[in-house]
Design an enzyme around this catalytic site. Structure first.
Site, mmCIF file in Angstrom:
data_model
loop_
_atom_site.group_PDB
_atom_site.id
_atom_site.type_symbol
_atom_site.label_atom_id
_atom_site.label_comp_id
_atom_site.label_asym_id
_atom_site.label_seq_id
_atom_site.Cartn_x
_atom_site.Cartn_y
_atom_site.Cartn_z
ATOM 1 N N ASP A 257 0.849 -1.187 0.000
ATOM 2 C CA ASP A 257 0.000 0.000 0.000
ATOM 3 C C ASP A 257 0.890 1.245 0.000
ATOM 4 O O ASP A 257 1.974 1.226 0.573
ATOM 5 C CB ASP A 257 -0.883 -0.070 1.257
ATOM 6 C CG ASP A 257 -1.443 1.269 1.669
ATOM 7 O OD1 ASP A 257 -2.236 1.818 0.900
ATOM 8 O OD2 ASP A 257 -1.091 1.765 2.768
ATOM 9 N N ASP B 139 -1.696 -0.730 6.025
ATOM 10 C CA ASP B 139 -1.938 -0.160 7.356
ATOM 11 C C ASP B 139 -3.387 0.242 7.608
ATOM 12 O O ASP B 139 -3.785 0.409 8.746
ATOM 13 C CB ASP B 139 -1.068 1.079 7.545
ATOM 14 C CG ASP B 139 -1.530 2.231 6.675
ATOM 15 O OD1 ASP B 139 -1.999 1.976 5.553
ATOM 16 O OD2 ASP B 139 -1.441 3.387 7.109
ATOM 17 N N ASP C 57 -7.303 -1.523 3.640
ATOM 18 C CA ASP C 57 -6.423 -2.631 3.289
ATOM 19 C C ASP C 57 -6.879 -3.960 3.875
ATOM 20 O O ASP C 57 -6.388 -5.011 3.462
ATOM 21 C CB ASP C 57 -4.990 -2.339 3.766
ATOM 22 C CG ASP C 57 -4.423 -1.079 3.148
ATOM 23 O OD1 ASP C 57 -4.725 -0.820 1.973
ATOM 24 O OD2 ASP C 57 -3.692 -0.351 3.834
HETATM 25 P P1 ADP Z 1 -5.104 6.167 -0.918
HETATM 26 O O1 ADP Z 1 -5.100 4.758 -1.443
HETATM 27 O O2 ADP Z 1 -3.884 6.937 -1.395
HETATM 28 O O3 ADP Z 1 -5.269 6.232 0.575
HETATM 29 P P2 ADP Z 1 -7.939 6.800 -1.467
HETATM 30 O O4 ADP Z 1 -8.405 5.561 -2.165
HETATM 31 O O5 ADP Z 1 -8.428 7.000 -0.081
HETATM 32 O O6 ADP Z 1 -6.324 6.953 -1.576
HETATM 33 O O7 ADP Z 1 -8.365 8.075 -2.350
HETATM 34 C C1 ADP Z 1 -8.048 8.142 -3.727
HETATM 35 C C2 ADP Z 1 -8.087 9.558 -4.225
HETATM 36 O O8 ADP Z 1 -9.402 10.139 -4.021
HETATM 37 C C3 ADP Z 1 -7.136 10.509 -3.524
HETATM 38 O O9 ADP Z 1 -5.830 10.441 -4.044
HETATM 39 C C4 ADP Z 1 -7.815 11.857 -3.775
HETATM 40 O O10 ADP Z 1 -7.474 12.348 -5.027
HETATM 41 C C5 ADP Z 1 -9.291 11.522 -3.742
HETATM 42 N N1 ADP Z 1 -9.838 11.809 -2.390
HETATM 43 C C6 ADP Z 1 -10.198 10.908 -1.441
HETATM 44 N N2 ADP Z 1 -10.648 11.531 -0.331
HETATM 45 C C7 ADP Z 1 -10.560 12.864 -0.558
HETATM 46 C C8 ADP Z 1 -10.850 14.045 0.192
HETATM 47 N N3 ADP Z 1 -11.334 14.014 1.439
HETATM 48 N N4 ADP Z 1 -10.616 15.241 -0.399
HETATM 49 C C9 ADP Z 1 -10.128 15.321 -1.652
HETATM 50 N N5 ADP Z 1 -9.832 14.251 -2.406
HETATM 51 C C10 ADP Z 1 -10.044 13.043 -1.890
HETATM 52 MG MG MG Z 2 -2.591 3.279 3.643
#
Ligand code: ADP
Ligand code: MG
Length: 292
Positions: free
Chosen positions: A38, A237, A241
Site C-alpha cells: 500500500d 496499514d 487494506d
Molecule cells: P489512498 O489509497 O492513497 O489512501 P484513497 O483511495 O483514499 O487513496 O483516495 C483516492 C483519491 O481520491 C485521492 O488520491 C484523492 O485524489 C481523492 N480523495 C479521497 N478523499 C478525498 C478528500 N477528502 N478530499 C479530496 N480528495 C479526496
Molecule cells: Mg494506507
C-alpha cells in the site's frame, strides 16, 4: 515443519517486533514471489502537506481555502488533514456546510449557502461535468513530481487545485531493493492517480504500480495476481487494506495500523518500518530451511 522450529522462529520474530500469528503464516511467507505494498501510510509517512495552490475560477487564495476547509472539515482522510492544518495555520474563517458526503476513493461534496461544491481527484470532478482542461497540464506537472493534485469546484466551475505531498519513509527504498534481491516482485497498490503513482514507483524503483484502485477493489487486485499463479504477501496499514490483507497468501499489517488491519493480518509489525517485513521473510526462509 517441526513445531519446535516454528516456535523458535516465532519467538525470534517477537523479539524484533514481528508478531507471527500462526505456523502457516511463517511457512507461507517463505514461498511468496510477489509483495504488494500500500502507498499511503505504508511506503509513505501518511502525513501529507500542502505544497502548491493554483487559482482557476476562485477570486483569491482565501476564497479557495474557505471552501476547501468547509468541504474537508468532516472528512477523515489524511489528504483532508493536510488541507485543514494548512487552513488553520493561516486562520481561514470557518464556514458552514450542509449535506456533506464522502465518496471513498473519489472525494467529498456538500452545499455552501445552497450551492453545490466538490473536492476530489480528476475523475471525480470530470464526472460532475466540470471543465478542467485549463488545469490538466499544471496538474500533471504536480503528479510527475509525486505530488497529489486535489481539485476543488463549484457546480459549474473549477475553482482551483491544491497539491499535497507525502514524504517517503526513510527505509522504503532499501526494503524494495531487498525484496527484489530475494527474487520477489514488488507491486505498489494505491487509490491515488496513475501519474503520481508512477512518479513514486520510479523514485522507489518498484516493479509495478497499480493505481486508481477504489478502496473496496484492493482485494480484487490481489485475487487477480493470485489467479496468475503468484504467491502474494500484502503489506498495508489502513481500514481499506483489511480485505486485501485477508485475501493475500500472507497479510502483513504495519505499525500504527488500524485495528481492522491488525485483525485481518497474519503477521503484525509493531514498528512502522518496511525493513521489518524484509526481516520477516528472511526469518521464514531461515526457519523453513532449518527444518528441511
Ligand atoms: P489512498 O489509497 O492513497 O489512501 P484513497 O483511495 O483514499 O487513496 O483516495 C483516492 C483519491 O481520491 C485521492 O488520491 C484523492 O485524489 C481523492 N480523495 C479521497 N478523499 C478525498 C478528500 N477528502 N478530499 C479530496 N480528495 C479526496
Ligand atoms: Mg494506507
Amino acid at each position: 515443519a517441526t513445531p519446535v522450529a516454528i516456535m523458535v522462529g516465532t519467538g525470534r520474530g517477537a523479539e524484533h517486533g514481528i508478531l507471527i500469528k500462526s505456523a502457516e503464516a511463517l511457512e507461507a511467507l517463505c514461498s511468496i514471489n510477489t509483495v504488494v505494498i500500500d502507498k499511503t501510510g505504508t511506503l509513505t509517512q501518511g502525513k501529507p502537506q500542502v505544497t502548491d495552490i493554483v487559482l482557476c475560477g476562485a477570486e483569491s487564495e482565501e476564497e479557495l481555502l474557505k471552501i476547501a476547509q468547509a468541504l474537508e472539515k468532516n472528512s477523515e482522510h489524511p489528504l483532508a488533514e493536510a488541507i485543514l492544518s494548512y487552513c488553520k495555520e493561516r486562520e481561514i474563517p470557518l464556514i458552514e456546510i450542509d449535506e456533506f458526503r464522502s465518496i471513498p476513493g473519489r472525494g467529498v461534496e456538500g452545499y455552501i449557502k445552497g450551492m453545490a461544491y466538490f473536492a476530489g481527484n480528476e475523475q471525480f470532478i470530470k464526472e460532475k461535468q466540470i471543465d478542467i482542461n485549463m488545469a490538466v497540464e499544471l496538474s500533471d506537472n504536480f503528479s510527475n513530481e509525486g505530488k497529489t493534485p486535489l481539485y476543488f469546484a463549484s457546480a459549474h466551475t473549477l475553482l482551483g487545485i491544491i497539491a499535497v505531498a507525502d514524504v517517503l519513509k526513510p527505509t522504503s527504498r532499501q526494503a524494495v531493493q531487498k525484496f527484489k534481491q530475494m527474487g520477489i516482485k514488488v507491486v505498489m497498490l494505491t487509490g491515488d492517480n496513475p501519474k503520481t503513482a508512477e512518479a513514486i514507483r520510479l523514485q522507489l524503483e518498484i516493479d509495478e504500480a497499480i493505481a486508481g484502485v477504489l478502496p473496496h477493489e484492493k482485494d480484487k487486485k490481489i485475487q487477480e495476481l493470485q489467479s496468475r499463479g503468484q504467491k502474494v504477501a500484502m503489506i498495508g496499514d489502513g481500514i481499506n487494506d483489511a480485505p486485501a490483507l485477508a485475501r493475500a497468501d500472507v497479510g502483513i499489517a504495519i505499525g500504527a495500523g488500524t485495528d481492522v488491519a491488525i485483525e485481518s493480518a497474519d503477521i503484525v509489525l509493531i514498528r512502522s518500518d518496511l525493513m521489518d517485513a524484509v526481516a520477516a521473510v528472511e526469518l521464514s526462509k531461515a526457519t523453513i530451511r532449518n527444518i528441511k
